[in-house]
Design an enzyme around this catalytic site. Sequence first.
Site: not given
Ligand code: BG6
Length: 491
Positions: A177, A181, A239
């Site tokens: 994801h 962003k 990520h």
């Molecule tokens: C997820 C993780 O993929 O991303 C989580 O499993 C984490 O542990 C989250 O909190 C963070 O995403 P964002 O969009 O809140 O930065």
Amino acid sequence: MPTQVAPDCDIVVFGGTGDLAVRKLLPALYLRDNDGQLADGARIIAVSRAGLDTAGYRDKAAAEMRAFVPANAWNTAAVDRFTARLHHVTIDVLEHDGWHELTALLDAADGVRVFYLACAPSLFGPVCAGLQANGLTGERSRVVLEKPIGRDLASARRINDEVGAVFAEEQIFRIDHYLGKETVQNLVVLRFANALLEPLWNSGSIDHVQITVSEDIGVGGRVGYYDTSGALRDMVQNHLLQLLCLVAMEPPSRFEADAVRDEKLKVLQALRPLAGAEVHRDTVRGQYVAGLVDGKAVPGYAQELDGAASRTETFVALRAEVQNWRWAGVPFYLRTGKRLDRRASEIVVQFRPVPHSIFPGVGDEALAPNRLVLRLQPNEGMHLHLVTKEPGPGGVRLRGVPLNLSFADTFKSRTPDAYERLLMDVVRGDPTLFMRRDEVEAAWAWAEPILAAWKDSGTPPRRYSAGTSGPTAATTLIERDGRTWHDEEAI
Ligand code: BG6
């Protein structure tokens, strides 16, 4: 946001009553519906073992998702229209039970079919086999895989094989994801829609890069999953490496799925492998103990695990290198952790100092090298730190000042959640912002020796108090190279 109606579709969510569906998927689809992007006939079909009927699911979904939709976007007419799109089907995937109801629903429509697997990765294979056995995998079908895709290279390959036995690669959308962003997409635009930066974007001008994803939350209700994962698997393997790829990749010939993914793959393949003693030198892992976050006492990780001893890391800092012509000798420092002192994700590109100062009597400190800070969240924006002359008589005094771009102030619009963009991309069939099989496996191939060296070492992660910036060893890791972490003041 311009409204472009997506093709007619059925979005089938396996794990439709789960946390991800309630917190992210349903709110994202609601907001897209609100903007007129869902076609009139689009339906969202939740699959679970909850034994709910559709009316019960509609009530439950509306009640639960409300907390995750911006208050000013919640209105009765829109909620009624959206919930009318919701259906619930009870399937026990392992017992092969309940598929006929789903097939009957889907057979009644002829749009795109999206199967979103928001369930445990161990179910990815069985769900796909069930879809195949029930004739649901034709050309208009797409499958979305949530992370984690495996917990090491072998299990990732196994999952990819199982899903690949049923769907062609172009039908498989592996979600990270972070790629959805706005600020992350903007990184690609910043690099390749402006002629200014690219000539400097290499080891000749850049000293090092820092990528930080700092969270102030703990693991909370996800401790069961998290304790089998840890920060390297949960955040870095996906990520943070994806962010690194976008910073480091060569210009793709077009902003198109395979062109972009080919370039990201080359970066992953060029990462200097870290193994054995290098892991101990170039990585730091930590686990939080009780502390204060925002003045409130919070429990330590072990307490969240009901006191059980665990060596799972909730913090990682590491020094990576991309071994190619562009980046030779430029360290990439990556850092992520839970229960830190702030929620902030940013990429810092630190340029080299000027080669020679023409200003007599001006110390090095005043001639601070340029720095580009991309603030991914919150307060999305970017700053370019430049050196300027302080106004006034009495000689030349220099001062570093940021050129600030705040997205909220500039665009005056809501920053959509990553899932809004990504879900619509799946419906439209655009995999540019999704990971290809070879990328996921290359990322595991790099991460796996780190996990192995940590395990072999037999030592526990370093402790850090909740509400701090992590273990002091993370500071030492970068200071050893004569550099420091840049923790931007609130923007
Ligand atoms: C997820 C993780 O993929 O991303 C989580 O499993 C984490 O542990 C989250 O909190 C963070 O995403 P964002 O969009 O809140 O930065």
